[in-house]
Scaffold this active site. Structure first.
Site, mmCIF file in Angstrom:
data_model
loop_
_atom_site.group_PDB
_atom_site.id
_atom_site.type_symbol
_atom_site.label_atom_id
_atom_site.label_comp_id
_atom_site.label_asym_id
_atom_site.label_seq_id
_atom_site.Cartn_x
_atom_site.Cartn_y
_atom_site.Cartn_z
ATOM 1 N N GLN A 158 0.851 -1.192 0.000
ATOM 2 C CA GLN A 158 0.000 0.000 0.000
ATOM 3 C C GLN A 158 0.883 1.237 0.000
ATOM 4 O OE1 GLN A 158 -2.365 1.517 3.406
ATOM 5 N NE2 GLN A 158 -4.165 0.942 2.210
ATOM 6 N N TYR A 189 -6.190 10.964 3.818
ATOM 7 C CA TYR A 189 -4.828 11.287 3.396
ATOM 8 C C TYR A 189 -4.836 12.044 2.062
ATOM 9 C CZ TYR A 189 -3.875 8.325 7.337
ATOM 10 O OH TYR A 189 -3.871 7.788 8.603
ATOM 11 N N ARG A 225 -7.888 2.217 -2.791
ATOM 12 C CA ARG A 225 -8.716 2.241 -1.573
ATOM 13 C C ARG A 225 -9.425 3.583 -1.468
ATOM 14 N NH1 ARG A 225 -7.637 0.643 4.833
ATOM 15 N NH2 ARG A 225 -9.426 -0.757 4.857
ATOM 16 N N GLY A 282 -8.674 -7.306 9.494
ATOM 17 C CA GLY A 282 -7.640 -6.536 10.170
ATOM 18 C C GLY A 282 -7.409 -7.015 11.584
ATOM 19 N N ARG A 283 -8.187 -6.463 12.510
ATOM 20 C CA ARG A 283 -8.012 -6.824 13.923
ATOM 21 C C ARG A 283 -8.131 -8.330 14.159
ATOM 22 N NH1 ARG A 283 -12.487 -2.872 16.227
ATOM 23 N NH2 ARG A 283 -13.333 -3.445 14.182
#
Length: 374
Positions: A104, A176, A228, A320-321
């Site tokens: 990424q 971002y 993304r 993810g988690r």
């Protein structure tokens, strides 16, 4: 394996020829584990090695494409050719366990933290501060600087190719720089880079074009390109779902291999309108899923929840988690041992789960982020 989970384990071949062994990916998660120069460390490699055996692909923590775009402490760097050996160590580690490796790439823009700044200010599309406590007003980028950053995304892609990655994910989400150019909150420009929703697409589309050209020129093996996106912003003015649907219509025609929808919960509705309950992932999938594969993410913990997400028509999910708490999540489902999947952590689990120090500290000290047992 229980037959009901068979859909998780069908393979898939992207349009650029890369084949995944299943439909589960590791989501990109910041791990704060590279060194001060942005080179991967042994602890970071151990963390990825532990989680790369079952998933079809690992999307790495984000790597910055220019030094002034660094967004986190101890973040991966892809900003110079000096970083290629480091990147190769990361790609080799992930691929050595059987997963495809996707790097990424991003620029933090106005979200670059004060302690990581090169100068006195971060940079962005316009000189508008984020609506967060302590935010610094950024300096508006010049046309030449914008073109330089666009090229930096291409250069980072070339380095990923030379390092042996199987693809890149362009990080156009989570507030971002790429999102900052698309957002009417952070982009108040009146030149070709700003204005209408179509003009605010100019920067992200230029990044995509440069990345695609780089892949065409340098990749000798199948190399995929993902993007993304965050569906909405809560700010006013901010990105609306109408803006995003207009944008994904265009993105679907950019010859991308996938769109990765960044939300906290796969089934989450609007963050701008509490009356609008329709899942943003499903909404985008209905809109363009017949043209470009969609990756869904967010609060999918159990195999049943992942299956339900895939049953909605989305071809991939990223975890993810769940893969921090249970690095062998995929392997356990495939072996019919889903009852053994861990759904909590304890303060003594760091070594067993192979989690780097700063990330573990963040997990232990961020209320509500992870379910923690005493």
């Amino acid at each position: 394996m229980n037959e009901q989970y068979k859909s998780l384990f069908t393979n898939y071949t992207f349009k650029r020829g890369l084949e995944l062994k299943n439909r589960v990916m590791m989501a990109p998660m910041t791990n704060f584990a590279s060194d001060e120069q942005g080179k991967v460390t042994d602890a970071e490699l151990d963390y990825y090695r532990e989680r790369s055996g079952g998933v079809g692909a690992v999307i790495t923590a984000v790597a910055y494409v220019t030094r002034d775009g660094k967004g986190f402490q101890n973040e991966i760097s892809a900003d110079s050719d000096e970083m290629i050996p480091s990147l190769k160590r990361l790609a080799d580690t992930i691929k050595g366990e059987g997963a495809k490796a996707i790097l990424q790439i991003f620029h933090a823009g106005r979200m670059a933290p004060k302690e990581e700044l090169v100068g006195d200010q971060p940079v962005s599309a316009s000189d508008v501060a984020a609506l967060r406590p302590g935010s610094i007003t950024p300096r508006e980028l010049t046309n030449l600087e914008i073109e330089t950053i666009i090229q930096a995304f291409g250069d980072a892609t070339r380095r990923a190719i030379e390092a042996g990655f199987d693809g890149v994910e362009i990080h156009g989400a989570n507030t971002y720089l790429i999102q900052q150019f698309f957002s009417p909150h952070s982009n108040r420009r009146n030149d070709k880079w700003g204005g209408s929703v179509e003009s605010r697409m100019t920067f992200p589309l230029a990044v995509i074009k440069t990345v695609k050209e780089t892949v065409t020129t340098h990749a000798k093996e199948p190399f995929i390109i993902g993007y993304r996106i965050s569906p909405e912003e809560i700010e006013s003015p901010g990105i609306t779902i109408e803006d995003t649907l207009t944008f994904v219509d265009v993105l679907a025609d950019q010859d991308l291999d996938y769109l990765h929808i960044s939300v906290q919960d796969f089934w989450q509705g609007s963050i701008r309108d509490e009356e609008d309950k329709e899942s943003r992932v499903i909404l985008i999938s209905k809109r363009v899923g017949d043209k470009v594969p969609i990756i869904g993410v967010g609060s999918l913990h159990t195999p049943d929840e992942v299956k339900e997400a895939l049953d909605s028509g989305v071809p991939f999910v990223s975890l993810g988690r769940e893969l921090i708490m249970e690095p062998k999540w995929v392997e356990k489902v495939q072996a019919g041992r889903e009852s053994e999947i861990k759904t909590t952590v304890t303060k003594n689990d760091q070594e067993k789960l192979v989690v780097p120090d700063v990330l573990w500290s963040a997990i232990m000290n961020t209320p509500g982020w992870f379910p923690i047992e005493e």
